[in-house]
Design a protein around this motif. Structure first.
Motif, PDB file in Angstrom:
ATOM      1  N   ALA A 405       6.946  15.808  -7.345  1.00  0.00           N
ATOM      2  CA  ALA A 405       7.200  15.743  -5.902  1.00  0.00           C
ATOM      3  C   ALA A 405       8.419  16.583  -5.527  1.00  0.00           C
ATOM      4  CB  ALA A 405       7.401  14.290  -5.477  1.00  0.00           C
ATOM      5  N   TYR A 417       2.461  11.348  -1.792  1.00  0.00           N
ATOM      6  CA  TYR A 417       2.636  10.579  -3.020  1.00  0.00           C
ATOM      7  C   TYR A 417       2.026   9.200  -2.815  1.00  0.00           C
ATOM      8  CZ  TYR A 417       5.101   7.676  -6.432  1.00  0.00           C
ATOM      9  OH  TYR A 417       5.399   6.777  -7.407  1.00  0.00           O
ATOM     10  N   VAL A 419       1.271   5.555  -4.105  1.00  0.00           N
ATOM     11  CA  VAL A 419       1.831   4.594  -5.050  1.00  0.00           C
ATOM     12  C   VAL A 419       1.117   3.265  -4.894  1.00  0.00           C
ATOM     13  CG1 VAL A 419       3.677   4.062  -3.410  1.00  0.00           C
ATOM     14  CG2 VAL A 419       3.926   3.351  -5.786  1.00  0.00           C
ATOM     15  N   TYR A 435       8.731  -1.536  -3.069  1.00  0.00           N
ATOM     16  CA  TYR A 435       8.506  -0.096  -2.964  1.00  0.00           C
ATOM     17  C   TYR A 435       9.649   0.577  -2.225  1.00  0.00           C
ATOM     18  CZ  TYR A 435       3.590  -0.940  -4.157  1.00  0.00           C
ATOM     19  OH  TYR A 435       2.438  -1.298  -4.771  1.00  0.00           O
ATOM     20  N   TYR A 440       9.913   3.895  -5.827  1.00  0.00           N
ATOM     21  CA  TYR A 440       9.696   5.304  -6.076  1.00  0.00           C
ATOM     22  C   TYR A 440      10.217   6.193  -4.953  1.00  0.00           C
ATOM     23  CZ  TYR A 440       7.035   2.604  -9.277  1.00  0.00           C
ATOM     24  OH  TYR A 440       6.704   1.676 -10.218  1.00  0.00           O
ATOM     25  N   ARG A 441       9.946   5.842  -3.726  1.00  0.00           N
ATOM     26  CA  ARG A 441      10.469   6.624  -2.616  1.00  0.00           C
ATOM     27  C   ARG A 441      11.986   6.638  -2.638  1.00  0.00           C
ATOM     28  NH1 ARG A 441      13.287   5.208   0.834  1.00  0.00           N
ATOM     29  NH2 ARG A 441      12.842   3.027   0.407  1.00  0.00           N
ATOM     30  N   PHE A 489       8.005   6.948   4.162  1.00  0.00           N
ATOM     31  CA  PHE A 489       6.825   6.185   3.750  1.00  0.00           C
ATOM     32  C   PHE A 489       5.935   5.969   4.959  1.00  0.00           C
ATOM     33  CE2 PHE A 489      10.545   3.470   4.316  1.00  0.00           C
ATOM     34  CZ  PHE A 489      10.130   2.597   5.324  1.00  0.00           C
ATOM     35  N   THR A 515       5.147   8.947   1.060  1.00  0.00           N
ATOM     36  CA  THR A 515       4.563   7.978   0.144  1.00  0.00           C
ATOM     37  C   THR A 515       3.632   7.066   0.927  1.00  0.00           C
ATOM     38  OG1 THR A 515       6.297   6.309   0.406  1.00  0.00           O
ATOM     39  CG2 THR A 515       6.664   8.016  -1.223  1.00  0.00           C
ATOM     40  N   THR A 517       0.113   4.028   0.429  1.00  0.00           N
ATOM     41  CA  THR A 517      -0.712   3.213  -0.461  1.00  0.00           C
ATOM     42  C   THR A 517      -2.081   3.869  -0.605  1.00  0.00           C
ATOM     43  OG1 THR A 517      -1.447   1.886   1.422  1.00  0.00           O
ATOM     44  CG2 THR A 517       0.454   1.088   0.173  1.00  0.00           C
ATOM     45  N   HIS A 534       0.112   7.736  -8.354  1.00  0.00           N
ATOM     46  CA  HIS A 534       0.788   6.915  -9.352  1.00  0.00           C
ATOM     47  C   HIS A 534      -0.215   5.874  -9.845  1.00  0.00           C
ATOM     48  CE1 HIS A 534       3.221   3.806 -11.148  1.00  0.00           C
ATOM     49  NE2 HIS A 534       4.269   4.608 -11.136  1.00  0.00           N
TER      50      HIS A 534
END
Length: 934
Positions: A405, A417, A419, A435, A440-441, A489, A515, A517, A534
Motif C-alpha cells: 500500500a 485495502y 481488511v 481496525y 492496519y489503517r 477508512f 481501507t 471491509t 488481507h
C-alpha cells in the motif's frame, strides 16, 4: 527510510511509471485555492505543520514513533506466465477504434441514437464503444426491443453502457414509455441517478400530435407539463408518503424493494403497459437468500404479463448464463474483456507469486507445505517483501500489506485495502474499533506520516477535514489523524455524508489508501490501481468466488491507469484453500424461492393480491415462468406450492371458493406494505393488541409500532437496555408491561444471562425485546439527540444509527399503507406524524424548519433558539448572519490555528447560502399557497 535506489526502480509500480510516461494521475488535480493573509499574527504555519497539528490533536498526546514500510525487491526471472483471463487488452494491443471500424462510433446509424444523446455521452468521455459492446448491441432483436438480454462482462469492462443504451432507446422511441433500472443498494441508486441525469440532460422526446391520439384522449395533450418532452430520472429507495406512479418519472432507478412495489401497483391499476424496459443489475444476486429473490419476483411477473417489455440482466459474475437465458427467453453474451487489464498476485510469507497458472500455484502450495527449498519451486516469486525491523510488522501478512500500500501511495496511485481478519469474541463495534484504533489503517498512517508530498494535496486534505468537521456529527478523531497522510477508512459505520466525502476525495486522488471491509469493497464503485486483500475470510469462513472476483475487479482505472493489480495476502495455514479459491469456478445460480424463509409464500400472495393469478391453473402457470421451475424437480415445486397455499389460507391472507383464490383485506395490506407473510402476521398481531389498548400519554408505544420487524439481528447491549429502562417514565413502563417485556428479564440479561429462543413463542418474545431496544434509539433521534451521541450512548456505529432512521422511515411508510388498507385511519395518522418527526430528527415545533436543506435535529433547535423560528425568518436573513448559528450547532471539536478556522468559516458560509436559498424557495411556495387559498 527510503529503499536502495536500485531496488526501488525495480518495483512494479515505479518501473511501470518510468517506462510509460503517459500515465495520468490525479495527484495534482485542481488548483490551490488562494487565501487572504491574517493580520493578527506574524507567524504563518506551513501546510505540513497544520496537518501535523490535526494529527497530534487527534492522538490526545500519544506520540508514537514513526514506522518505515519494508522494501520490495523484484526478482529477475526468465519464466513467462500465461495470460490471465483479465489480460485480453494486453494480449491484443491493436484494439480497433472508430477510425478503423465505423460501427464503434455511437453515431453509427444502426444504433439509432439521437445526436443530443451521442453528444452528452461524448462530453462524459464516452466517444467510442468497445468491440464487445458493438457485438452485444447488435444481437438479434435487441435494438428494437423484441428480445431480452442476459450478459456478463468484468467489472470495469463497460457493461453498464450497453444496458443504458437499450433502456434509453425504449424511452426515447415512445413518449409514454417508462423504464426501471433495478440496483441492490441505495448508494448505487444515488450514483446512477446522477449519472443518468447527465446523460439525458437536454434530450427531447417527440410528442404525439392530435392526429396520432384517439379523440377521447386528446384533451390530455393540452394538460401536459412544460417539460413533458424531457426525460425525467428519479431515484426510489427508503420510505415516502407519496405513492409513486408512472406520471412521476420516465426512468425510475430503484432498489429491489421499490421496484417490486412499483410493479405490483402498476399491475393492480392496469397501467403496467407503459413499462417498456427493465434492467436488472447485479443479476447474480437473484439467488441471494436475503433480498435477491425479489429480482425473481419482478422478472417472473413481467414474463407473465404478455405485453412487450424488454428485460436486460447483467453481472460480472454469471456462471450458468444459459439457465438464465432460458428463464428470461433472452439472447446471451459473455466477455472477459477489460480495457484496463488486471495482474493478479498471491502473497505468501513475503513472496509475491503471479496468479495466472492454476496448476503451477497448486503445485507450489503443495511444495511449500512439504517444506521444499524455495529454489526448487516450480513457481518462483516475482518479487519479495523484505522483513521489517519494526516489531509492529513482525506479522508477514501485515508487513506485506503495508509495504504494498505504501509503495502504491508513494508512486502517486490509489490503493483499496480490503481488511477482514477474524477477531474472536468481539461484536461488530469492537471489531470496528480494533481496525480503526489499533489495526492496519492505523499502522499505514504511521508509515506514511512523514512522506514528502506536494503542498497542494495537503491543502486538499485539510479541506476534506474541514468538510468532515462541518458535518453535524463532527470530525471523527481517527480520520483527523490519518487523512493528512492520505489514508482513510470506508465502512457502513460511517454516515452517508462521511462516506460520500471520503469516496469523492479518494476518487479525485486526494486520498491514496482506502481501507474497506469485504462486502463494502464489492459494492462501492471506487476503482484503484491496486486492490490489496488481507486474507480471504469473512469471520471464520472463506469468501465466495463471486465476491472475490467482484473485489478484484475494482483494480484498474479507465483513463487513469494502464493496468490494475490485485494482491491476495494469505497465511501459511490458508495457502491451499486460498489458491483453490482464486481459481474456483463461480457458483451456479439457482432460485431463492425454496429456502427455509418460505419466499414462495410471498410470491404466491403477491400474484393473488394483484390479481395476476386467481386459480390453481393460473398459479401453476405463474410458477412455471419462475427460475424455480428450472432449478428443482416439478414434484418438489408442487409440494411447496400446496403447502404455501395452505399456510396462506391458515394465516387468513387468502381465501378460496370454487377453486378460485382471492386475497383478504389482511393479505392486501401485507402486500401493500411490502412485508414478508411471516412479518405481516407478526405486525397484525402487534397492531391488534395496540388497538385494544394503545398507550397515548407518551411516545414509546407509537415509536415501537414503526420500528422495523425484519432483520432484527441487532446486538443488544443489555446494560444500556437496563439503564434506559430504569429512566422510563410511567408511560414507558406501561408500554413494556403491555408488550410482555419483564424488567426482571432485562436485569438478568444485563448480568450475563441468555435469552431463550427455542420455541416459536420464545423467538417472538426475543423479537419484541430487540424491537423495543431499537425503539429506544428512535426515541432519542426524534427528541433531537445528535446521531453521534446516540451512537456513543448505545455503542453502535454512527452509520448504523443513521441507517436505522432511514430504514424506519421506509418501514413507517409501509405501516401507514398497512393501516390504510385495514381501515385503521387513526393509527395511520399517528404513524404519519411520527414519520415526519423521525425524518426531521426533531420535535413537533421544528417540523417546518426541518424542511430546509441542511437543517435537521439539533441544528433546527439551535436556529429556533436564536430567533429563527420560521422558514420566513431564515429566508429573509443574510447568509452571514447564519454562520454563527451554524457554528453553535456543530459538536465540540479540536480548535485549530486561525487560518484553518477561516477555511472552516468559509465552508459554513457556503452552507449558509444553500440554507438561505432553500428557505427562500419554501417561503415562496407558502406565500403562493396562501394566495390560492384566499
Amino acid at each position: 527510510m527510503e529503499p536502495p535506489r536500485g531496488i526501488w526502480h525495480k518495483t512494479t509500480v515505479e518501473s511501470t511509471t518510468l517506462q510509460q510516461r503517459t500515465f495520468h494521475t490525479t495527484t495534482l488535480a485542481g488548483n490551490k485555492r488562494p487565501h487572504t493573509d491574517d493580520t493578527g499574527s506574524s507567524y504563518r504555519p506551513s501546510t505540513a505543520e497544520r496537518a501535523v497539528q490535526f494529527q497530534r490533536a487527534s492522538t490526545l498526546g500519544r506520540e508514537l514513533p514513526e514506522l518505515t514500510a519494508s522494501t520490495i525487491e523484484a526478482i529477475d526471472s526468465d519464466s513467462t506466465a500465461p495470460t490471465s483471463e483479465y489480460s485480453q487488452r494486453r494480449a491484443v494491443p491493436a484494439t480497433p477504434t472508430s477510425a478503423v471500424d465505423r460501427s464503434l462510433s455511437l453515431s453509427f446509424p444502426r444504433y439509432g441514437l439521437p445526436d443530443s444523446l451521442v453528444n452528452n455521452l461524448t462530453s462524459l468521455g464516452i466517444k467510442d464503444i468497445y468491440p464487445w459492446q458493438k457485438q452485444c448491441l447488435l444481437g438479434p432483436g435487441l435494438l428494437n426491443g423484441t428480445k431480452n438480454l442476459v450478459y456478463s462482462a468484468p467489472t470495469g469492462g463497460g457493461k453498464s453502457l450497453v444496458a443504458d443504451i437499450l433502456m434509453l432507446k425504449r424511452v426515447l422511441e415512445d413518449s409514454d414509455a417508462k423504464a426501471l433500472l433495478v440496483l441492490p443498494y441505495v448508494a448505487l441508486v444515488q450514483e446512477k441517478v446522477r449519472w443518468l441525469r447527465n446523460i439525458v440532460h437536454g434530450l427531447r422526446r417527440k410528442l404525439p400530435s392530435n392526429d396520432d391520439v384517439p379523440e377521447k384522449e386528446q384533451t390530455s395533450l393540452w394538460q401536459r407539463r412544460a417539460d413533458e418532452d424531457s426525460v425525467r430520472v428519479v431515484g426510489f429507495f427508503g420510505g415516502g408518503k407519496v405513492r409513486a406512479t408512472w406520471s412521476d418519472f420516465d426512468i425510475g432507478v430503484c432498489t429491489f424493494e421499490k421496484a417490486n412495489t412499483l410493479i405490483n401497483t402498476a399491475i393492480n391499476e392496469c397501467t403496467i403497459t407503459k413499462l417498456r424496459s427493465v434492467v436488472l443489475d447485479e443479476l447474480h444476486m437473484v439467488d441471494d437468500d436475503h433480498r435477491g429473490y425479489l429480482m425473481e419476483l419482478i422478472a417472473t411477473k413481467l414474463l407473465s404479463l404478455g405485453h412487450e417489455v424488454q428485460i436486460v440482466g447483467m453481472s460480472a459474475t454469471l456462471q450458468n448464463i444459459d439457465l438464465l437465458s432460458r428463464w428470461l427467453n433472452a439472447h446471451t453474451y459473455c466477455t472477459f474483456y477489460r480495457p484496463v487489464p488486471i495482474e493478479e498476485h498471491l502473497v505468501h510469507e513475503g513472496n509475491i507469486y503471479p496468479a495466472s497458472s492454476t496448476s503451477g500455484l497448486l503445485k507450489t502450495a503443495s511444495q511449500l507445505a512439504s517444506g521444499s527449498n524455495a529454489s526448487q519451486l516450480q513457481n518462483q516469486p516475482v518479487r519479495i517483501v523484505h522483513p521489517s525491523p519494526h516489531k509492529e510488522f513482525k506479522d508477514p501478512v501485515l508487513n506485506a500489506v503495508v509495504a504494498l500500500a505504501t509503495e502504491t501511495a508513494k508512486s502517486g496511485f490509489g490503493a483499496l485495502y480490503v481488511v477482514a481478519p477474524f477477531v474472536p469474541k468481539l461484536h461488530s463495534p469492537q471489531i470496528r474499533n480494533f481496525y480503526e484504533k489499533y489495526g492496519y489503517r492505523y499502522k499505514l498512517n504511521r508509515a506514511l506520516r512523514n512522506s514528502s508530498l506536494d503542498p497542494t494535496i495537503l491543502e486538499k486534505r485539510l479541506d476534506l477535514l474541514a468538510d468532515l468537521r462541518s458535518l453535524s456529527t463532527g470530525l471523527d478523531p481517527n480520520l483527523a489523524e490519518t487523512i493528512p497522510s492520505g489514508v482513510a477508512f470506508h465502512h457502513a459505520g460511517l454516515t452517508t455524508e462521511e462516506r460520500d466525502l471520503i469516496a469523492n476525495a479518494y476518487d479525485n486522488g486526494v486520498l491514496k489508501i482506502l481501507t474497506a471491509t469485504c462486502s463494502l469493497a464489492a459494492g462501492i464503485n471506487l476503482p484503484a490501481r491496486r486492490v490489496i486483500l488481507h486474507n480471504a475470510r469473512m469471520g471464520r469462513d472463506l469468501i465466495g468466488p463471486s465476491m472475490l472476483r467482484q473485489m478484484r475487479g475494482r483494480a484498474g482505472r479507465k483513463g487513469k491507469d494502464e493496468i490494475g493489480e490485485t494482491y491476495l495476502c494469505c497465511r501459511k495455514d490458508d495457502l491451499k484453500d486460498v489458491v483453490e479459491l482464486m481459481h474456483a469456478e463461480l457458483p451456479e445460480i439457482s432460485s431463492g424461492l425454496t429456502t427455509d424463509r418460505h419466499r414462495i409464500q410471498r410470491a404466491l400472495l403477491e400474484v393473488i393480491a394483484i390479481r395476476l393469478a386467481n386459480s390453481r391453473d393460473t398459479v401453476l402457470d405463474y410458477i412455471q415462468r419462475t427460475l424455480l421451475n428450472l432449478s428443482i424437480a416439478p414434484d418438489i415445486i408442487e409440494a411447496h406450492v400446496e403447502s404455501s397455499l395452505r399456510d396462506l389460507t391458515e394465516m387468513e391472507f387468502i381465501q378460496s371458493e370454487s377453486d378460485l383464490y382471492t386475497a383478504t383485506q389482511l393479505g392486501k395490506a401485507v402486500v401493500a406494505s411490502s412485508l414478508e407473510p411471516e412479518d405481516g402476521a407478526f405486525v397484525h398481531r402487534e397492531m391488534q393488541r395496540a388497538l385494544r389498548a394503545f398507550v397515548m400519554d407518551g411516545e414509546m408505544h407509537v415509536l415501537y409500532m414503526f420500528t422495523p420487524v425484519h432483520d432484527l439481528s441487532v446486538s443488544v447491549n443489555w446494560q444500556v437496555f437496563r439503564s434506559e429502562m430504569e429512566r422510563l417514565d410511567d408511560s414507558g413502563l406501561r408500554v413494556m408491561t403491555f408488550l410482555g417485556l419483564k424488567p426482571t428479564q432485562v436485569n438478568k440479561m444485563a448480568q450475563g444471562g441468555n435469552l431463550k429462543e427455542t420455541t416459536p413463542e420464545e423467538k417472538e418474545t426475543a423479537r419484541i425485546y430487540r424491537r423495543f431496544y431499537l425503539a429506544l434509539q428512535l426515541r432519542d433521534i426524534c427528541n433531537e439527540m445528535p446521531v453521534h451521541m446516540v451512537s456513543r450512548k448505545y455503542d453502535v456505529p454512527r452509520g448504523a444509527v443513521q441507517t436505522l432512521g432511514q430504514t424506519c422511515q421506509g418501514f413507517a411508510a409501509g405501516m401507514i399503507k398497512f393501516c390504510e388498507q385495514m381501515n385503521w385511519g387513526a393509527m395511520a395518522a399517528i404513524l404519519d406524524h411520527f414519520s415526519d418527526r423521525l425524518n426531521a430528527g426533531a420535535k413537533s415545533d421544528l417540523l417546518a424548519l426541518a424542511k430546509v436543506t441542511f437543517i435537521k435535529s439539533r441544528t433546527a433547535r439551535v436556529f429556533y433558539e436564536n430567533g429563527f423560528k420560521t422558514v420566513a425568518a431564515i429566508a429573509n436573513a443574510d447568509p452571514k448572519e447564519l454562520v454563527p448559528v451554524l457554528m453553535q450547532a456543530q459538536p465540540s471539536k479540536v480548535r485549530l490555528k486561525t487560518k484553518d478556522e477561516q477555511k472552516y468559516e468559509e465552508k459554513l458560509l457556503a452552507k449558509a447560502k444553500v440554507i438561505a436559498d432553500s428557505a427562500n424557495r419554501l417561503w415562496q411556495m407558502e406565500m403562493m399557497q396562501q394566495v390560492y387559498e384566499e
